[in-house]
Design a protein around this motif. Sequence first.
Motif, short mmCIF file in Angstrom:
data_model
loop_
_atom_site.label_atom_id
_atom_site.label_comp_id
_atom_site.label_asym_id
_atom_site.label_seq_id
_atom_site.Cartn_x
_atom_site.Cartn_y
_atom_site.Cartn_z
N ALA A 92 0.83 -1.21 0.00
CA ALA A 92 0.00 0.00 0.00
C ALA A 92 0.86 1.26 0.00
N ASP A 93 1.96 1.25 0.74
CA ASP A 93 2.86 2.40 0.82
C ASP A 93 4.19 2.08 0.14
N GLN A 94 4.11 1.51 -1.03
CA GLN A 94 5.30 1.03 -1.73
C GLN A 94 6.24 2.17 -2.11
N SER A 95 7.53 1.93 -1.91
CA SER A 95 8.53 2.96 -2.18
C SER A 95 9.25 2.75 -3.52
N TYR A 96 8.76 1.84 -4.33
CA TYR A 96 9.35 1.58 -5.64
C TYR A 96 8.23 1.31 -6.63
N PRO A 97 8.46 1.52 -7.92
CA PRO A 97 7.38 1.40 -8.89
C PRO A 97 7.08 -0.05 -9.29
N SER A 124 15.05 -2.46 -11.90
CA SER A 124 16.25 -2.69 -11.09
C SER A 124 16.27 -1.75 -9.89
N GLN A 125 15.71 -0.54 -10.05
CA GLN A 125 15.64 0.39 -8.93
C GLN A 125 14.76 -0.19 -7.80
N GLY A 126 13.69 -0.86 -8.19
CA GLY A 126 12.83 -1.51 -7.20
C GLY A 126 13.57 -2.58 -6.43
N ARG A 127 14.30 -3.41 -7.15
CA ARG A 127 15.09 -4.45 -6.50
C ARG A 127 16.12 -3.83 -5.56
N ASP A 128 16.82 -2.81 -6.03
CA ASP A 128 17.85 -2.18 -5.22
C ASP A 128 17.26 -1.51 -3.97
N THR A 129 16.08 -0.92 -4.11
CA THR A 129 15.41 -0.33 -2.96
C THR A 129 15.08 -1.41 -1.93
N ALA A 130 14.54 -2.53 -2.39
CA ALA A 130 14.20 -3.63 -1.48
C ALA A 130 15.44 -4.16 -0.78
N LEU A 131 16.56 -4.23 -1.48
CA LEU A 131 17.80 -4.72 -0.87
C LEU A 131 18.32 -3.79 0.22
N ARG A 132 17.97 -2.51 0.15
CA ARG A 132 18.41 -1.57 1.19
C ARG A 132 17.61 -1.72 2.48
N TYR A 133 16.42 -2.29 2.38
CA TYR A 133 15.61 -2.52 3.58
C TYR A 133 16.19 -3.68 4.37
N PRO A 134 15.76 -3.85 5.63
CA PRO A 134 16.24 -5.02 6.39
C PRO A 134 15.47 -6.29 6.01
N MET A 135 15.27 -6.50 4.71
CA MET A 135 14.49 -7.63 4.22
C MET A 135 15.09 -8.96 4.63
N LYS A 136 16.40 -9.11 4.48
CA LYS A 136 17.02 -10.39 4.81
C LYS A 136 16.78 -10.74 6.28
N ARG A 137 16.97 -9.77 7.16
CA ARG A 137 16.74 -10.01 8.59
C ARG A 137 15.27 -10.35 8.85
N GLY A 138 14.37 -9.59 8.25
CA GLY A 138 12.94 -9.81 8.46
C GLY A 138 12.47 -11.16 7.97
N VAL A 139 12.91 -11.55 6.79
CA VAL A 139 12.52 -12.86 6.25
C VAL A 139 13.13 -13.97 7.10
N ALA A 140 14.38 -13.82 7.51
CA ALA A 140 15.02 -14.83 8.36
C ALA A 140 14.26 -15.00 9.67
N GLU A 141 13.85 -13.89 10.29
CA GLU A 141 13.07 -13.97 11.53
C GLU A 141 11.73 -14.66 11.28
N SER A 142 11.09 -14.32 10.19
CA SER A 142 9.82 -14.94 9.84
C SER A 142 9.99 -16.44 9.62
N TYR A 143 11.05 -16.83 8.93
CA TYR A 143 11.29 -18.25 8.67
C TYR A 143 11.62 -19.01 9.96
N ARG A 144 12.24 -18.35 10.94
CA ARG A 144 12.44 -19.01 12.24
C ARG A 144 11.10 -19.28 12.90
N ARG A 145 10.17 -18.35 12.77
CA ARG A 145 8.82 -18.56 13.29
C ARG A 145 8.14 -19.71 12.54
N LEU A 146 8.38 -19.80 11.24
CA LEU A 146 7.82 -20.90 10.45
C LEU A 146 8.41 -22.23 10.91
N ASP A 147 9.72 -22.27 11.18
CA ASP A 147 10.35 -23.49 11.72
C ASP A 147 9.60 -23.96 12.97
#
Length: 156
Positions: A92-97, A124-147
């Motif tokens: 809803a509040d997306q920061s990339y196109p 590519s700007q969208g991908r690069d924007t997503a990579l700047r977020y703490p996505m890796k940490r957030g997904v890893a935490e979510s996957y620990r909850r899934l475990d």
Amino acid sequence: MTVTTPSATEIVLTRSFAAARHLVFAALTRPDLLRRWYGAQGWNLVECDVDLREGGRWRFVSAGPDGDRMTQSGVYRQIRPPDRLVYTEVFADQSYPGTTLITHDLTESAGVTTLTSTIRYATSQGRDTALRYPMKRGVAESYRRLDALLETTGES
């Protein structure tokens, strides 16, 4: 979890789970299970609408620390239980196109399921924007909850 960037518009996340493939697929698609694991630490799904059919819509609203809210939605493009799920995603509040296309491929060997998620951004700007977020940490935490969920789910 491994994170790779095979192209200018893609991020690929790979993670293995000690559970049968059909259980991991169920956790990706059933609202009762999604509510129990989806989101980084401190974030929880407060709305989870899933119309699990090709052309069906999905919508998640997550509540986080300090009352923050995040809404994401999309359309299911391909549903092939238990090995493939493809859908679009827009925040809803997306920061990339543009609209993102997410493909989950699940393979199983000796009771271990490997989930490979390919996230293809419109630019590519969208991908690069997503990579700047703490996505890796957030997904890893979510996957620990899934475990933890998969440990209690069993062969249901």
